[in-house]
Scaffold this motif. Structure first.
Motif, PDB file in Angstrom:
ATOM      1  N   LEU A 185      17.956   6.748  49.781  1.00 20.63           N
ATOM      2  CA  LEU A 185      18.975   6.733  50.822  1.00 20.63           C
ATOM      3  C   LEU A 185      19.849   7.987  50.848  1.00 20.63           C
ATOM      4  N   THR A 186      19.558   8.928  49.965  1.00 21.40           N
ATOM      5  CA  THR A 186      20.330  10.171  49.898  1.00 21.40           C
ATOM      6  C   THR A 186      19.632  11.269  50.687  1.00 21.40           C
ATOM      7  N   PRO A 187      20.284  11.810  51.708  1.00 17.47           N
ATOM      8  CA  PRO A 187      19.660  12.859  52.515  1.00 17.47           C
ATOM      9  C   PRO A 187      19.377  14.127  51.702  1.00 17.47           C
ATOM     10  N   SER A 188      18.228  14.725  51.971  1.00 18.11           N
ATOM     11  CA  SER A 188      17.909  16.016  51.366  1.00 18.11           C
ATOM     12  C   SER A 188      17.605  17.044  52.449  1.00 18.11           C
ATOM     13  N   ARG A 189      17.407  16.585  53.659  1.00 13.98           N
ATOM     14  CA  ARG A 189      17.098  17.494  54.767  1.00 13.98           C
ATOM     15  C   ARG A 189      18.375  17.810  55.536  1.00 13.98           C
ATOM     16  N   THR A 190      18.324  18.884  56.274  1.00 10.22           N
ATOM     17  CA  THR A 190      19.438  19.219  57.154  1.00 10.22           C
ATOM     18  C   THR A 190      18.884  19.561  58.518  1.00 10.22           C
ATOM     19  N   GLY A 191      19.723  19.428  59.521  1.00  9.89           N
ATOM     20  CA  GLY A 191      19.333  19.774  60.879  1.00  9.89           C
ATOM     21  C   GLY A 191      19.335  21.279  61.078  1.00  9.89           C
ATOM     22  N   ALA A 192      18.990  21.708  62.267  1.00 10.76           N
ATOM     23  CA  ALA A 192      18.939  23.134  62.590  1.00 10.76           C
ATOM     24  C   ALA A 192      20.297  23.798  62.373  1.00 10.76           C
ATOM     25  N   ASP A 193      21.360  23.018  62.543  1.00  7.72           N
ATOM     26  CA  ASP A 193      22.706  23.577  62.360  1.00  7.72           C
ATOM     27  C   ASP A 193      23.211  23.398  60.927  1.00  7.72           C
ATOM     28  N   GLY A 194      22.324  22.949  60.026  1.00  6.25           N
ATOM     29  CA  GLY A 194      22.708  22.773  58.630  1.00  6.25           C
ATOM     30  C   GLY A 194      23.362  21.451  58.325  1.00  6.25           C
ATOM     31  N   SER A 195      23.359  20.543  59.292  1.00  3.06           N
ATOM     32  CA  SER A 195      24.038  19.266  59.088  1.00  3.06           C
ATOM     33  C   SER A 195      23.040  18.119  58.929  1.00  3.06           C
ATOM     34  N   VAL A 196      23.515  17.036  58.383  1.00  9.35           N
ATOM     35  CA  VAL A 196      22.775  15.783  58.288  1.00  9.35           C
ATOM     36  C   VAL A 196      23.589  14.770  59.078  1.00  9.35           C
ATOM     37  N   PRO A 197      22.942  13.930  59.887  1.00 12.87           N
ATOM     38  CA  PRO A 197      23.709  12.935  60.642  1.00 12.87           C
ATOM     39  C   PRO A 197      24.561  12.057  59.714  1.00 12.87           C
ATOM     40  N   VAL A 198      25.759  11.735  60.180  1.00  7.08           N
ATOM     41  CA  VAL A 198      26.663  10.835  59.462  1.00  7.08           C
ATOM     42  C   VAL A 198      27.019   9.711  60.424  1.00  7.08           C
ATOM     43  N   LEU A 199      26.662   8.483  60.045  1.00  5.88           N
ATOM     44  CA  LEU A 199      26.957   7.314  60.865  1.00  5.88           C
ATOM     45  C   LEU A 199      27.949   6.420  60.149  1.00  5.88           C
ATOM     46  N   ALA A 200      28.549   5.512  60.877  1.00  2.00           N
ATOM     47  CA  ALA A 200      29.496   4.568  60.300  1.00  2.00           C
ATOM     48  C   ALA A 200      28.924   3.155  60.369  1.00  2.00           C
ATOM     49  N   SER A 201      28.913   2.474  59.225  1.00  2.00           N
ATOM     50  CA  SER A 201      28.459   1.087  59.189  1.00  2.00           C
ATOM     51  C   SER A 201      28.958   0.414  57.913  1.00  2.00           C
ATOM     52  N   ASP A 202      29.415  -0.805  58.074  1.00  2.00           N
ATOM     53  CA  ASP A 202      29.778  -1.626  56.920  1.00  2.00           C
ATOM     54  C   ASP A 202      28.651  -2.603  56.581  1.00  2.00           C
ATOM     55  N   ARG A 203      27.644  -2.688  57.443  1.00  2.00           N
ATOM     56  CA  ARG A 203      26.609  -3.706  57.263  1.00  2.00           C
ATOM     57  C   ARG A 203      25.246  -3.164  56.832  1.00  2.00           C
ATOM     58  N   TYR A 204      25.024  -1.870  56.950  1.00  2.00           N
ATOM     59  CA  TYR A 204      23.713  -1.291  56.664  1.00  2.00           C
ATOM     60  C   TYR A 204      23.282  -1.507  55.205  1.00  2.00           C
ATOM     61  N   TYR A 205      24.092  -1.054  54.255  1.00  2.39           N
ATOM     62  CA  TYR A 205      23.721  -1.192  52.847  1.00  2.39           C
ATOM     63  C   TYR A 205      23.651  -2.651  52.403  1.00  2.39           C
ATOM     64  N   PRO A 206      24.625  -3.502  52.757  1.00  3.51           N
ATOM     65  CA  PRO A 206      24.493  -4.912  52.374  1.00  3.51           C
ATOM     66  C   PRO A 206      23.228  -5.558  52.938  1.00  3.51           C
TER      67      PRO A 206
END
Length: 169
Positions: free
Chosen positions: A101-122
């Motif tokens: 679940l840990t990102p290792s890739r980055t987008g063309a702009d050097g970023s990795v998407p960051v989303l908000a969720s309280d339910r995904y991991y549970p």
């Protein structure tokens, strides 16, 4: 997303999220969810609520922050990653799953998407949910076959990427 062979071989139902409505009758079904994490995050918990079994085929992980920090990625991306890493470590006790679940890739702009969720991991931690990061070889009559040769049986495949509709038969 790369082409997946066998689209027409699958005997069950295939739904393309974002294009098709998600089935309301998912209760008791074995569901395979396919896509990148940034497309999967909003779908995992609702599907896990109803499915008998949920197998998540994740191509690439993304960072996930708690919902209370939803605005953080836009305001302070570096801090968002730090918060996301703490969120991941707080929820996921198993080292191997944290690695998946840990990102290792980055987008063309050097970023990795960051989303908000309280339910995904549970949701991913529920006994009837399984996270797989092995590439998919093909769809078969009874489900999804990953490259290591394991066939994961399912009744419903949810493809979490509208562009995935071009999957080869």
């Amino acid at each position: 997303m790369a082409m997946i062979r066998g689209w027409s071989d699958f005997a069950g139902e295939i739904v393309v999220a974002g294009r098709d409505p998600l089935p309301a009758h998912g209760a008791g079904r074995r569901v395979a969810l396919i896509g990148r994490a940034e497309q999967l995050v909003p779908l995992v918990a609702p599907l896990a609520d109803d499915a008998e079994k949920l197998t998540v085929f994740q191509r690439h992980p993304c960072w996930v922050v708690p919902e209370r920090d939803a605005l953080l990625p836009a305001r302070n991306p570096r801090r968002a990653v730090s918060v996301a890493r703490r969120h991941l470590n707080a929820w996921i006790p198993e080292r191997w799953m944290r690695r998946q679940l840990t990102p290792s890739r980055t987008g063309a702009d050097g970023s990795v998407p960051v989303l908000a969720s309280d339910r995904y991991y549970p949701a991913l931690l529920q006994a009837h949910c399984k996270l797989l990061t092995w590439p998919i070889d093909r769809l078969s009559r009874h489900g999804v076959r990953s490259v290591e040769g394991i066939e994961h049986h399912c009744d419903l495949i949810v493809v979490a990427a509208p562009e995935q509709r071009s999957i080869a038969a």
